[in-house]
Design a protein around this motif. Structure first.
Motif, short mmCIF file in Angstrom:
data_model
loop_
_atom_site.label_atom_id
_atom_site.label_comp_id
_atom_site.label_asym_id
_atom_site.label_seq_id
_atom_site.Cartn_x
_atom_site.Cartn_y
_atom_site.Cartn_z
N ARG A 112 0.85 -1.18 0.00
CA ARG A 112 0.00 0.00 0.00
C ARG A 112 0.89 1.23 0.00
N TYR A 113 0.59 2.16 -0.90
CA TYR A 113 1.30 3.43 -0.96
C TYR A 113 0.39 4.52 -0.38
N THR A 114 0.89 5.22 0.62
CA THR A 114 0.06 6.19 1.34
C THR A 114 0.45 7.64 1.08
N ASN A 115 1.41 7.86 0.17
CA ASN A 115 1.87 9.21 -0.13
C ASN A 115 1.97 9.37 -1.65
N PHE A 116 0.91 8.97 -2.33
CA PHE A 116 0.84 8.97 -3.78
C PHE A 116 -0.15 10.05 -4.20
N HIS A 117 0.14 10.75 -5.32
CA HIS A 117 -0.64 11.95 -5.64
C HIS A 117 -1.08 12.02 -7.10
N SER A 118 -2.21 12.69 -7.29
CA SER A 118 -2.78 12.95 -8.60
C SER A 118 -2.67 14.43 -8.90
N THR A 119 -3.42 14.89 -9.90
CA THR A 119 -3.37 16.30 -10.29
C THR A 119 -4.54 17.12 -9.75
N ALA A 120 -5.54 16.46 -9.15
CA ALA A 120 -6.74 17.07 -8.57
C ALA A 120 -7.94 17.12 -9.50
N LEU A 121 -7.79 16.75 -10.77
CA LEU A 121 -8.94 16.65 -11.68
C LEU A 121 -8.77 15.46 -12.62
N TRP A 442 -9.52 20.00 2.03
CA TRP A 442 -9.89 20.29 0.67
C TRP A 442 -10.28 19.02 -0.09
N VAL A 443 -10.65 19.21 -1.36
CA VAL A 443 -11.36 18.18 -2.13
C VAL A 443 -10.90 18.23 -3.59
N LYS A 444 -11.57 17.47 -4.43
CA LYS A 444 -11.35 17.52 -5.87
C LYS A 444 -11.32 18.96 -6.38
N GLN A 445 -10.56 19.20 -7.41
CA GLN A 445 -10.30 20.50 -8.04
C GLN A 445 -9.15 21.25 -7.37
N VAL A 446 -8.88 20.98 -6.10
CA VAL A 446 -7.91 21.78 -5.34
C VAL A 446 -6.55 21.08 -5.37
N ALA A 447 -5.67 21.55 -6.25
CA ALA A 447 -4.36 20.93 -6.40
C ALA A 447 -3.36 21.38 -5.35
N SER A 448 -3.71 22.41 -4.60
CA SER A 448 -2.75 22.96 -3.63
C SER A 448 -2.64 22.14 -2.36
N HIS A 449 -3.62 21.29 -2.08
CA HIS A 449 -3.65 20.54 -0.83
C HIS A 449 -3.93 19.07 -1.09
N PHE A 450 -3.50 18.23 -0.17
CA PHE A 450 -3.56 16.79 -0.38
C PHE A 450 -4.98 16.25 -0.43
N GLY A 451 -5.95 16.99 0.12
CA GLY A 451 -7.33 16.54 -0.01
C GLY A 451 -7.76 16.44 -1.46
N GLY A 452 -7.13 17.23 -2.32
CA GLY A 452 -7.44 17.17 -3.74
C GLY A 452 -6.59 16.20 -4.52
N THR A 453 -5.44 15.79 -3.94
CA THR A 453 -4.48 15.03 -4.75
C THR A 453 -4.05 13.69 -4.15
N THR A 526 11.81 13.80 -5.79
CA THR A 526 12.14 14.85 -4.81
C THR A 526 11.42 16.17 -5.04
N THR A 527 10.97 16.41 -6.26
CA THR A 527 10.32 17.69 -6.56
C THR A 527 9.10 17.44 -7.44
N GLN A 528 7.98 18.07 -7.09
CA GLN A 528 6.76 17.93 -7.90
C GLN A 528 5.91 19.17 -7.75
N TYR A 529 5.58 19.78 -8.89
CA TYR A 529 4.67 20.92 -8.83
C TYR A 529 3.24 20.43 -8.94
N PHE A 530 2.30 21.27 -8.49
CA PHE A 530 0.86 21.04 -8.64
C PHE A 530 0.23 22.35 -9.10
N GLU A 531 -0.74 22.26 -10.02
CA GLU A 531 -1.49 23.46 -10.42
C GLU A 531 -2.79 23.04 -11.05
N MET A 532 -3.87 23.69 -10.65
CA MET A 532 -5.18 23.46 -11.25
C MET A 532 -6.05 24.68 -10.99
N LEU A 533 -6.51 25.30 -12.07
CA LEU A 533 -7.43 26.44 -11.98
C LEU A 533 -6.86 27.56 -11.11
#
Length: 808
Positions: A112-121, A442-453, A526-533
């Motif tokens: 199980r991976y617990t620190n994996f991320h999407s783009t928020a949309l 936060w939730v879907k659409q919000v790329a700035s926080h982990f709730g979205g990603t 080591t480095t990952q940007y996030f941006e959405m809307l």
């Protein structure tokens, strides 16, 4: 001149086919049974030079066959699964209360991976997933419905970012895609193509699924390859969630029966749990009987968080983020609200459990075929955070959100007994979305926080991932899946595809984490940007700097957004010590914020994130390339079905006229002349079916405003012969959703006049279509003038013309 002996030795034959350095060749070169792997630098590989002998007579010549291309020896099957809009804390596998035994199965057999991320949309995550590049690089800086004319935002997956489907296909895999395709530009989604941006054009040899952001599971916008199909017609209880599993199971069995040694790559992406929440009735009963949500969303968060700590999903010192001020506390709600909201959550929970169950059937088939030990299974729980697009109170029809309409709680009870059935297109209240993203904010659409990603991921491959049930906390992103698959299969990332130089893959392989000895090593990502809307963040070496969202995802707004650069506050988190982003350090460490901001803008420039744009409504209604852009007059003859909105005349927010020249046989006629939409919004011009032999052949124009109000214009019964029917609408605009006055005329005589206070401002249901001569998927009428699809027109349509006024 006929003696063309090109090669004389076996060694030279092998060198002619492909580079000898990185290849595995089996059989005698030139024989029908010979195979070869590729060095992978050029896809597809050039045709090998003929290695035989050609003389005047075949009896004096030597035949030679090009070797069949196969993957490297030991390359596994790959089953890549991703669900939709599932919050990190929703499935039981990651602490939630909803049972997900198929996800459990993969997690318990592997990691199980617990620190994996999407783009928020949705579509941005999917573009990144199948290309291994950041979503802007892949052309999907935002969902395709809001595409703009900049390289990072035009919703076109570039030729320089070839997909994992293309790479594996050209290396000898059987490739297929089942479920959601949100990566075909919606303005290219018609039967006229082009088809290079459809799954079949992106390396997936077989496609069975829907095109767009979502679809009804009861009457879906369904395609086999590029042909629309309607397998649900006349089959009550048919559901895409089950049908899709059936189709994938049959496909895998067929591949292995015909070519046992050929590995498959199955990309399996069901619609669950994106709205509409459409589980089967038995699953609704199963989940409702468990009373999982009766205590409300605040208590649910506490339960999930406790489970996450017990399971080791969250470390012991992690903190639960605070409940937001913009969402009501459960205890502040009235009895009616609680009753409705529990129903919404029960149906959502049933949909997730149902989706996981059908995924479990696909996984079980892999085992039943004897392929489990030779299959890498990656199961990603959700493509972004849980969705708050149901607004504060939820909705029986998701398209009310996209059109900026809120449905009061008391009105929603009209749909309460049918919630989740084909009579609804439902979405739950935003409070549930925040709870499903526990422990994050936060939730879907919000790329700035982990709730979205943040997405839970399970991965297994018996004999290769041996730390069964292990947990990995290294930071990873969806772009890491392609390099993981490539390393696992032994297939190289190509230098060129179809002669086009490929852009470097942005992700890093996760294979190193499979070894138990590396369970706690530092992340290689080591480095990952996030941006959405306009919301944005930067992860760098265990730190995250993030903007504070300026708009609430559950509150459609036409307000002018703040300045996209200067109008946002920034937050700072040490996520190595504070994995839930609970403790904002920006005020005490301003220099660290500035350092990370500088890194963000460097990454933004590198990955086509610029220009930043935080507009929403303006982007959704902006003109885009399409087959209809700039056209004012549309003329059709005969029937046609399955045309998406992007290929249809757009009557929204303008005046228009529809003229139908028809021929009615003796005895009258019935059926749909033209329609766009269905049960949850749209319009139609038709002749009535009548009841008990009465009222047949009446001319009706019906406008369905989001299943909230239907307005009709009714004319006389048409006698046999030729008739001209005209519906003319004069808009009260210019403005979004303005009403107007419609006039229905038959043979030059006005037969009905009616007014509407509002019209649909933004979009008709995207899973419906523009049909001429019949009505596919769902019927437009509900009670008055009710009919069953396909409601074929029994007369003849000689000519159909739309004349649109200029767009205000």
């Amino acid at each position: 001149m006929f003696n063309r002996t090109l090669l004389a030795s076996v060694g030279l034959l092998a060198l002619t086919c492909v580079s000898a350095l990185a290849q595995q060749i089996t059989g005698t070169p030139g024989s029908p049974g010979a195979t070869t792997t590729l060095d992978g630098k050029q896809l597809p590989p050039p045709d090998p030079a003929f290695g035989g002998v050609i003389r005047q007579k075949a009896s004096d010549s030597q035949a030679w066959w090009a070797p069949r291309i196969v993957p490297p020896k030991g390359a596994p099957n790959v089953l890549l699964i991703m669900t939709d809009d599932v919050g990190f804390g929703a499935p039981g596998t990651f602490g939630g209360v909803i049972p997900t035994p198929a996800l459990d199965r993969i997690a318990n057999a592997g990691l199980r991976y617990t620190n994996f991320h999407s783009t928020a949309l949705c579509s941005p995550t999917r573009a990144a997933l199948i290309t291994g590049r950041n979503h802007h690089v892949a052309g999907f800086g935002v969902v395709g419905e809001a595409a703009t004319g900049f390289p990072g935002y035009d919703s076109i997956i570039r030729k320089e970012t070839g997909t994992i489907g293309t790479i594996l296909r050209d290396n000898g895999y059987a490739t297929s895609w089942f479920g959601k395709d949100h990566n075909t530009p919606f303005y290219q989604a018609t039967q006229a193509g082009p088809f290079d941006q459809w799954p079949n054009g992106m390396g997936f040899e077989y496609f069975y699924g829907f095109v767009g952001g979502d679809t009804s599971q009861w009457q879906p916008n369904l395609f086999r390859n590029t042909t629309p199909i309607y397998p649900f017609e006349g089959k009550p209880g048919w559901n895409l969630t089950t049908a899709m599993a059936d189709e994938a199971i049959q496909h895998m069995k067929q591949v292995k029966a015909v070519a046992p040694e050929k590995p498959f790559f199955v990309y399996y992406v069901p619609g669950g749990t994106h709205a509409p929440h459409h589980p089967s009735p038995d699953w609704i009963k199963t989940i409702s009987d468990k009373h999982l949500f009766d205590e409300g969303w605040n208590k649910l968060r506490e339960t999930i968080f406790a489970n996450q700590k017990r399971l080791g999903i969250m470390p012991p010192d992690a903190q639960l983020t605070a409940w937001p001020k913009g969402l009501p506390e459960w205890d502040s709600l009235g009895w009616e609200e609680k009753k409705l909201f529990v129903k919404q959550a029960d149906v959502y929970g049933a949909y997730l459990a149902y989706t996981d169950n059908e995924i479990g059937r696909v996984i079980q088939t892999v085992e039943d075929m004897g392929q489990l030990d030779n299959t890498l299974i990656i199961y990603i729980s959700g493509d972004n955070g849980a969705s708050a697009e149901g607004m504060l109170d939820g909705t029986p029809n998701e398209f009310t959100f996209f059109n900026g309409v809120q449905v009061p709680v008391k009105d929603q009870f009209l749909w309460y007994p049918f919630w989740g059935s084909e009579r609804t297109f439902p979405h739950f209240a935003a409070g549930w979305a925040w709870a499903m993203d526990t422990p994050f904010k936060w939730v879907k659409q919000v790329a700035s926080h982990f709730g979205g990603t943040a997405q839970g991921v399970a991965m297994s491959w018996p004999g290769h991932i041996n730390d069964q049930g292990g947990i990995r906390r290294q930071f990873h992103h969806v772009i890491d899946i392609v390099p993981t698959i490539l390393e696992a299969t032994g297939v190289s990332a190509p230098h060129t595809i179809d002669g086009i130089k490929q852009r470097a893959i942005d992700g890093v392989s996760m294979v190193s984490t499979w070894d138990k000895a590396n369970a706690t090593t530092a992340t290689r990502h080591t480095t990952q940007y996030f941006e959405m809307l306009g919301n944005r963040a930067i992860y760098h070496e265990g730190w995250v700097a993030a903007t504070t969202p300026a708009n609430l995802p559950w509150a459609p707004s036409t307000d002018t957004p703040p300045d996209v650069i200067e109008g946002y506050a920034w937050e700072l988190y040490n996520v190595l010590e504070d994995p839930t982003q609970s403790n904002d350090l920006a005020a005490t460490m301003p220099e660290k914020v500035k350092q990370l901001q500088a890194i963000f803008y460097l990454e933004a420039e590198k990955h086509d994130v610029l220009p930043l744009d935080n507009s929403t409504l303006a982007r959704f209604v902006a003109p885009r390339p399409s087959l209809t852009e700039g056209r004012k007059v549309f003329t059709y003859t005969g029937g046609m079905t399955g045309v998406p909105n992007s290929g249809a005349p757009n009557i929204m927010n303008k005046s228009y006229s529809i003229t139908a020249e028809v021929d009615i046989p003796d005895g009258g006629a019935e059926g749909m002349i033209v329609t766009d939409g269905g049960r949850f919004g749209g319009y139609g011009l038709f002749l009535t079916k009548g009841e008990f032999g009465f009222g047949r052949s009446k001319v009706v124009f019906l406008y369905n405003l989001l299943d909230l109000k239907r307005t009709t214009w009714e004319g006389p019964e048409l006698t046999s012969g030729k008739h001209t029917i005209v519906f003319n609408f004069k808009s009260d605009g210019p403005a979004l959703g303005k009403g107007g006055t419609g006039v229905l005329s038959v043979d030059g005589r006005e037969v009905a006049r009616n007014s509407m206070e509002h019209t649909t401002p933004i979009t008709f249901p995207e899973d419906e279509s523009f049909d001429i001569g019949e009505d596919t998927r769902t019927p437009l009428a509900l009670i008055e003038h009710r009919y069953d699809v396909p409601f074929k027109f029994t007369g003849k349509i000689n000519k159909l013309t739309f004349d649109l006024a200029p767009q205000p």
